[in-house]
Design an enzyme around this catalytic site. Structure first.
Site, mmCIF file in Angstrom:
data_model
loop_
_atom_site.group_PDB
_atom_site.id
_atom_site.type_symbol
_atom_site.label_atom_id
_atom_site.label_comp_id
_atom_site.label_asym_id
_atom_site.label_seq_id
_atom_site.Cartn_x
_atom_site.Cartn_y
_atom_site.Cartn_z
ATOM 1 N N HIS A 96 20.416 27.519 -35.760
ATOM 2 C CA HIS A 96 20.782 27.649 -34.354
ATOM 3 C C HIS A 96 20.562 29.069 -33.833
ATOM 4 O O HIS A 96 20.254 29.249 -32.658
ATOM 5 C CB HIS A 96 22.248 27.251 -34.137
ATOM 6 N N ASN B 7 22.421 14.278 -33.431
ATOM 7 C CA ASN B 7 21.179 14.936 -33.846
ATOM 8 C C ASN B 7 20.722 14.372 -35.195
ATOM 9 O O ASN B 7 20.566 15.103 -36.176
ATOM 10 C CB ASN B 7 21.394 16.449 -33.933
#
Length: 211
Positions: free
Chosen positions: A112, A82
């Protein structure tokens, strides 16, 4: 399940390792398809240098699969996964908080969501980072810096084992499931990190070679 927990530890850990590897496939599929869709109309192209040579296609690259799967340390692993988010966290959280690992990983957990497993994972990672930095200072200078040397292979294996253990909580999400997951592996990642730190921190630092 209770039946699964009755199996030998090596069986349980191997099952978790393979399962987590397969889970990563969906991320690889999504990122590489997005990269291809971006590059097909040159949105990922970096342009040309002063000599007229193409610079590359990094604008659209969000994961280096081989680099991630064979990372010899957590820094390399984090940089390969990522990548755009990791870059943002590095610039706007890590640097602006004076290099605070807890602030950086805490922000990543918050990004998240609110499942306890996210926080159990991300707030455990600084333990590994501290141990990694200590190892680089006191152990790595004594061995070959080459990635595929014997020492390099050992670091790849240790990094994989430790990270696959820690990330269980991220996938299990709920606190009781994540705790049970760690407990089923006897908390070896956390305990191992503490023991490593206590032992290696008392080792003498290698002398720097005269230039």
């Amino acid at each position: 399940t209770e039946e699964f927990l009755q199996k030998p530890w090596i069986h349980r850990y191997a099952y978790c390792w393979v399962s987590l590897f397969m889970i990563r496939m969906k991320y690889y599929f999504a990122w590489k398809n997005a990269e291809g869709a971006t590059n097909i109309w040159y949105a990922g192209f970096e342009g040309f240098d002063d000599k007229g040579e193409p610079k590359g296609w990094e604008y659209s690259n969000n994961v280096d699969i081989i680099e991630f799967e064979t990372a010899p340390n957590l820094k390399t692993l984090s940089a390969a996964w990522n990548k755009k988010t990791a870059n943002w966290l590095g610039r706007y959280v890590y640097m602006r908080t004076g290099g605070s690992l807890f602030a950086t990983y805490g922000m990543s957990a918050f990004w998240h969501g609110f499942y306890p497993g996210y926080y159990m994972f991300f707030l455990s990672v600084p333990m590994l980072t501290v141990c990694e930095r200590l190892g680089k200072k006191k152990i790595s200078p004594k061995f070959s810096p080459k990635k595929w040397s014997l020492y390099g292979i050992v670091t790849i294996v240790v990094t994989s084992i430790a990270v696959e253990y820690m990330i269980l909580a991220f996938q299990l999400l709920a606190f009781d499931w994540a705790y049970a997951g760690y407990k089923s592996h006897y908390f070896f990642g956390h305990i191992g990190a503490v023991i490593f730190y206590l032992v290696v921190s008392n080792m003498p630092s290698p002398k720097k070679k005269a230039e």
